[in-house]
Design a protein around this motif. Structure first.
Motif, PDB file in Angstrom:
ATOM      1  N   ILE A  47      30.956  44.011  44.034  1.00 25.28           N
ATOM      2  CA  ILE A  47      31.581  45.190  44.031  1.00 25.28           C
ATOM      3  C   ILE A  47      32.719  45.245  44.543  1.00 25.28           C
ATOM      4  CG2 ILE A  47      30.276  47.329  44.995  1.00 25.28           C
ATOM      5  CD1 ILE A  47      27.748  46.279  44.254  1.00 25.28           C
ATOM      6  N   ALA A  48      32.333  44.617  46.243  1.00 34.10           N
ATOM      7  CA  ALA A  48      33.419  44.350  47.566  1.00 34.10           C
ATOM      8  C   ALA A  48      34.041  44.354  46.685  1.00 34.10           C
ATOM      9  CB  ALA A  48      32.734  43.540  48.135  1.00 34.10           C
ATOM     10  N   VAL A  49      35.248  43.402  45.787  1.00 32.41           N
ATOM     11  CA  VAL A  49      36.473  42.766  45.434  1.00 32.41           C
ATOM     12  C   VAL A  49      37.250  43.221  44.932  1.00 32.41           C
ATOM     13  CG1 VAL A  49      36.009  40.157  47.004  1.00 32.41           C
ATOM     14  CG2 VAL A  49      35.496  40.806  44.251  1.00 32.41           C
ATOM     15  N   VAL A  50      36.370  43.878  43.971  1.00 31.06           N
ATOM     16  CA  VAL A  50      36.714  44.755  42.610  1.00 31.06           C
ATOM     17  C   VAL A  50      37.528  46.270  43.177  1.00 31.06           C
ATOM     18  CG1 VAL A  50      36.152  45.804  40.450  1.00 31.06           C
ATOM     19  CG2 VAL A  50      35.611  43.884  40.773  1.00 31.06           C
ATOM     20  N   ILE A  51      36.386  47.329  44.010  1.00 31.00           N
ATOM     21  CA  ILE A  51      36.840  47.778  44.335  1.00 31.00           C
ATOM     22  C   ILE A  51      37.947  48.314  45.829  1.00 31.00           C
ATOM     23  CG2 ILE A  51      36.413  50.320  45.889  1.00 31.00           C
ATOM     24  CD1 ILE A  51      33.684  49.535  44.687  1.00 31.00           C
ATOM     25  N   LEU A  52      37.737  47.205  46.681  1.00 31.61           N
ATOM     26  CA  LEU A  52      38.489  47.519  48.284  1.00 31.61           C
ATOM     27  C   LEU A  52      39.512  46.161  47.924  1.00 31.61           C
ATOM     28  CD1 LEU A  52      35.091  47.273  50.654  1.00 31.61           C
ATOM     29  CD2 LEU A  52      37.061  48.804  49.674  1.00 31.61           C
ATOM     30  N   THR A  53      39.555  44.816  47.059  1.00 29.35           N
ATOM     31  CA  THR A  53      41.011  43.912  47.252  1.00 29.35           C
ATOM     32  C   THR A  53      42.067  44.772  46.747  1.00 29.35           C
ATOM     33  OG1 THR A  53      39.204  41.872  47.549  1.00 29.35           O
ATOM     34  CG2 THR A  53      41.922  42.105  46.234  1.00 29.35           C
ATOM     35  N   PRO A  54      41.492  45.589  45.227  1.00 29.96           N
ATOM     36  CA  PRO A  54      42.696  46.014  44.817  1.00 29.96           C
ATOM     37  C   PRO A  54      43.555  47.400  45.871  1.00 29.96           C
ATOM     38  CG  PRO A  54      41.119  45.947  43.377  1.00 29.96           C
ATOM     39  CD  PRO A  54      41.135  45.383  44.777  1.00 29.96           C
ATOM     40  N   ALA A  55      42.159  48.170  46.494  1.00 29.12           N
ATOM     41  CA  ALA A  55      42.628  49.522  47.923  1.00 29.12           C
ATOM     42  C   ALA A  55      43.881  48.568  49.055  1.00 29.12           C
ATOM     43  CB  ALA A  55      41.498  49.609  47.701  1.00 29.12           C
ATOM     44  N   LEU A  56      43.433  47.449  49.610  1.00 28.78           N
ATOM     45  CA  LEU A  56      43.937  46.234  49.986  1.00 28.78           C
ATOM     46  C   LEU A  56      46.105  46.359  50.179  1.00 28.78           C
ATOM     47  CD1 LEU A  56      41.414  44.246  51.410  1.00 28.78           C
ATOM     48  CD2 LEU A  56      42.298  45.853  52.896  1.00 28.78           C
ATOM     49  N   ASP A  57      45.417  45.648  48.511  1.00 33.03           N
ATOM     50  CA  ASP A  57      47.190  45.342  47.827  1.00 33.03           C
ATOM     51  C   ASP A  57      47.536  47.011  48.206  1.00 33.03           C
ATOM     52  OD1 ASP A  57      48.001  42.897  46.793  1.00 33.03           O
ATOM     53  OD2 ASP A  57      48.597  44.392  45.409  1.00 33.03           O
ATOM     54  N   ALA A  58      46.609  48.095  47.528  1.00 36.70           N
ATOM     55  CA  ALA A  58      47.949  48.935  47.680  1.00 36.70           C
ATOM     56  C   ALA A  58      48.349  49.436  48.452  1.00 36.70           C
ATOM     57  CB  ALA A  58      47.116  50.081  47.024  1.00 36.70           C
ATOM     58  N   LEU A  59      47.275  49.253  49.373  1.00 37.06           N
ATOM     59  CA  LEU A  59      47.732  49.315  51.290  1.00 37.06           C
ATOM     60  C   LEU A  59      49.621  48.900  51.307  1.00 37.06           C
ATOM     61  CD1 LEU A  59      44.802  50.639  52.794  1.00 37.06           C
ATOM     62  CD2 LEU A  59      46.749  52.185  52.378  1.00 37.06           C
TER      63      LEU A  59
END
Length: 187
Positions: free
Chosen positions: A165-177
Protein backbone atom coordinates in the motif's frame (compact mmCIF):
# COMPACT_ATOMS: atom_id res chain seq x y z
CA UNK A 1 11.08 13.18 -22.86
CA UNK A 2 12.07 12.81 -19.23
CA UNK A 3 15.43 13.27 -17.59
CA UNK A 4 15.99 9.51 -17.50
CA UNK A 5 16.29 9.48 -21.29
CA UNK A 6 19.12 12.01 -21.40
CA UNK A 7 21.12 10.92 -18.38
CA UNK A 8 24.02 8.58 -19.14
CA UNK A 9 23.69 5.47 -17.00
CA UNK A 10 26.44 4.43 -14.63
CA UNK A 11 27.31 0.75 -14.23
CA UNK A 12 24.64 -0.94 -12.12
CA UNK A 13 26.89 -1.69 -9.13
CA UNK A 14 28.99 1.46 -9.34
CA UNK A 15 29.95 3.03 -6.04
CA UNK A 16 30.61 6.74 -6.23
CA UNK A 17 30.47 9.63 -3.81
CA UNK A 18 26.98 10.32 -5.17
CA UNK A 19 25.88 6.76 -4.35
CA UNK A 20 27.29 6.96 -0.83
CA UNK A 21 25.75 10.35 -0.12
CA UNK A 22 22.30 9.44 -1.45
CA UNK A 23 22.39 6.07 0.33
CA UNK A 24 23.23 7.79 3.63
CA UNK A 25 20.56 10.45 3.11
CA UNK A 26 18.02 7.74 2.24
CA UNK A 27 18.92 5.67 5.30
CA UNK A 28 18.66 8.71 7.56
CA UNK A 29 15.29 9.75 6.12
CA UNK A 30 13.96 6.22 6.34
CA UNK A 31 15.20 5.82 9.91
CA UNK A 32 13.64 9.05 11.13
CA UNK A 33 10.37 8.83 9.20
CA UNK A 34 10.15 5.07 9.83
CA UNK A 35 9.63 5.76 13.51
CA UNK A 36 6.14 6.94 12.56
CA UNK A 37 4.51 3.56 12.14
CA UNK A 38 2.02 1.33 13.89
CA UNK A 39 1.72 -2.41 14.47
CA UNK A 40 -0.88 -4.49 12.68
CA UNK A 41 -2.91 -6.29 15.35
CA UNK A 42 -2.66 -10.09 15.24
CA UNK A 43 0.73 -10.22 13.52
CA UNK A 44 4.21 -10.91 14.78
CA UNK A 45 5.47 -7.32 15.04
CA UNK A 46 4.51 -6.32 11.46
CA UNK A 47 4.21 -2.54 11.19
CA UNK A 48 2.63 -0.24 8.65
CA UNK A 49 5.48 2.10 7.81
CA UNK A 50 4.67 4.69 5.09
CA UNK A 51 8.35 5.70 5.03
CA UNK A 52 9.10 2.30 3.46
CA UNK A 53 8.24 3.90 0.10
CA UNK A 54 11.62 5.65 0.33
CA UNK A 55 13.44 2.33 -0.09
CA UNK A 56 12.33 1.51 -3.68
CA UNK A 57 12.41 5.23 -4.54
CA UNK A 58 16.10 5.50 -3.62
CA UNK A 59 16.77 2.25 -5.48
CA UNK A 60 15.08 3.61 -8.59
CA UNK A 61 16.56 7.07 -8.56
CA UNK A 62 20.04 6.50 -7.13
CA UNK A 63 20.85 2.89 -7.94
CA UNK A 64 21.21 -0.59 -6.53
CA UNK A 65 23.81 0.23 -3.87
CA UNK A 66 22.01 3.35 -2.60
CA UNK A 67 18.71 1.45 -2.49
CA UNK A 68 20.24 -1.47 -0.60
CA UNK A 69 21.98 0.85 1.86
CA UNK A 70 18.79 2.86 2.41
CA UNK A 71 16.76 -0.23 3.25
CA UNK A 72 19.39 -2.11 5.26
CA UNK A 73 20.85 0.69 7.36
CA UNK A 74 17.58 2.61 7.69
CA UNK A 75 15.78 -0.47 9.03
CA UNK A 76 18.66 -1.33 11.37
CA UNK A 77 18.56 2.18 12.83
CA UNK A 78 14.77 1.97 13.26
CA UNK A 79 15.15 -1.36 15.08
CA UNK A 80 17.89 0.05 17.31
CA UNK A 81 15.87 3.17 18.14
CA UNK A 82 12.73 1.17 18.92
CA UNK A 83 14.58 -1.24 21.20
CA UNK A 84 14.55 -4.35 18.98
CA UNK A 85 18.31 -4.25 18.58
CA UNK A 86 19.56 -6.52 15.83
CA UNK A 87 17.13 -9.33 16.68
CA UNK A 88 15.39 -8.95 13.32
CA UNK A 89 18.55 -8.64 11.21
CA UNK A 90 16.95 -10.67 8.43
CA UNK A 91 14.20 -8.07 8.05
CA UNK A 92 16.86 -5.38 7.62
CA UNK A 93 18.47 -7.44 4.86
CA UNK A 94 15.03 -7.92 3.26
CA UNK A 95 14.49 -4.14 3.31
CA UNK A 96 17.88 -3.68 1.69
CA UNK A 97 17.02 -6.24 -0.98
CA UNK A 98 13.85 -4.30 -1.80
CA UNK A 99 15.96 -1.22 -2.57
CA UNK A 100 18.53 -3.23 -4.53
CA UNK A 101 15.90 -5.06 -6.59
CA UNK A 102 14.13 -1.77 -7.35
CA UNK A 103 17.48 -0.38 -8.50
CA UNK A 104 17.99 -3.39 -10.78
CA UNK A 105 14.47 -3.27 -12.20
CA UNK A 106 14.71 0.40 -13.12
CA UNK A 107 18.33 0.23 -14.29
CA UNK A 108 17.37 -2.12 -17.09
CA UNK A 109 14.08 -0.47 -17.95
CA UNK A 110 14.02 1.79 -21.01
CA UNK A 111 13.23 5.47 -20.40
CA UNK A 112 9.52 6.32 -20.39
CA UNK A 113 8.50 9.70 -21.75
CA UNK A 114 4.81 9.64 -20.81
CA UNK A 115 4.35 10.89 -17.23
CA UNK A 116 1.28 8.77 -16.39
CA UNK A 117 2.84 5.59 -17.75
CA UNK A 118 6.10 6.32 -15.90
CA UNK A 119 4.23 6.66 -12.60
CA UNK A 120 2.27 3.44 -13.15
CA UNK A 121 5.46 1.57 -14.05
CA UNK A 122 7.12 3.05 -10.95
CA UNK A 123 4.28 1.73 -8.77
CA UNK A 124 4.41 -1.72 -10.35
CA UNK A 125 8.21 -1.90 -10.20
CA UNK A 126 8.20 -0.85 -6.53
CA UNK A 127 5.52 -3.45 -5.79
CA UNK A 128 7.50 -6.21 -7.53
CA UNK A 129 10.69 -5.21 -5.71
CA UNK A 130 8.83 -5.27 -2.40
CA UNK A 131 7.31 -8.70 -3.04
CA UNK A 132 10.65 -10.20 -4.08
CA UNK A 133 12.83 -8.51 -1.47
CA UNK A 134 10.58 -9.37 1.45
CA UNK A 135 10.74 -13.05 0.49
CA UNK A 136 14.07 -13.07 2.33
CA UNK A 137 12.13 -13.07 5.61
CA UNK A 138 11.39 -16.74 4.98
CA UNK A 139 14.55 -17.06 7.06
CA UNK A 140 12.22 -16.46 10.06
CA UNK A 141 11.51 -20.20 9.77
CA UNK A 142 15.07 -20.84 10.97
CA UNK A 143 15.76 -17.63 12.91
CA UNK A 144 12.55 -17.62 14.96
CA UNK A 145 11.64 -21.29 14.65
CA UNK A 146 8.24 -20.69 13.07
CA UNK A 147 6.49 -22.89 10.52
CA UNK A 148 5.80 -22.00 6.89
CA UNK A 149 2.13 -21.24 7.50
CA UNK A 150 3.01 -18.80 10.29
CA UNK A 151 5.63 -17.20 8.05
CA UNK A 152 3.11 -16.76 5.25
CA UNK A 153 0.08 -15.60 7.25
CA UNK A 154 1.61 -13.64 10.12
CA UNK A 155 4.91 -12.34 8.75
CA UNK A 156 5.22 -12.14 4.96
CA UNK A 157 1.57 -11.59 4.01
CA UNK A 158 0.82 -8.69 6.36
CA UNK A 159 4.23 -7.08 5.71
CA UNK A 160 3.72 -7.35 1.97
CA UNK A 161 0.21 -5.92 2.19
CA UNK A 162 1.12 -2.97 4.40
CA UNK A 163 4.28 -2.14 2.45
CA UNK A 164 2.54 -2.66 -0.89
CA UNK A 165 0.00 0.00 0.00
CA UNK A 166 2.81 2.39 0.91
CA UNK A 167 4.93 1.77 -2.20
CA UNK A 168 2.08 1.77 -4.71
CA UNK A 169 0.86 5.16 -3.50
CA UNK A 170 3.92 6.95 -2.15
CA UNK A 171 6.80 5.77 -4.37
CA UNK A 172 5.20 7.20 -7.55
CA UNK A 173 4.32 10.36 -5.59
CA UNK A 174 7.95 10.76 -4.50
CA UNK A 175 9.09 10.09 -8.05
CA UNK A 176 6.67 12.70 -9.42
CA UNK A 177 8.04 15.24 -6.95
CA UNK A 178 11.63 14.34 -7.79
CA UNK A 179 11.24 14.44 -11.59
CA UNK A 180 11.25 18.28 -11.96
CA UNK A 181 14.32 18.49 -9.73
CA UNK A 182 15.94 15.77 -11.77
CA UNK A 183 15.32 17.70 -14.99
CA UNK A 184 16.84 20.87 -13.53
CA UNK A 185 20.03 19.17 -12.41
CA UNK A 186 20.31 16.89 -15.42
CA UNK A 187 20.25 13.78 -13.21
Amino acid sequence: MNADATTPREPVLAISSRTVVFGAVGAALYAVLGLFSFLIPGTQAVAVRPAFALVPFFGKRFGVIAGFFTGLVGNMIIDLLTGSGLTYWNWSIANGLVGAIAGLIFAYMPPIANEAVRLIVTALGALLATALGLLFVITDIWVQGIDFNTFLTLNYGPALLSNAIAVVILTPALDALWEPLSKRTGR
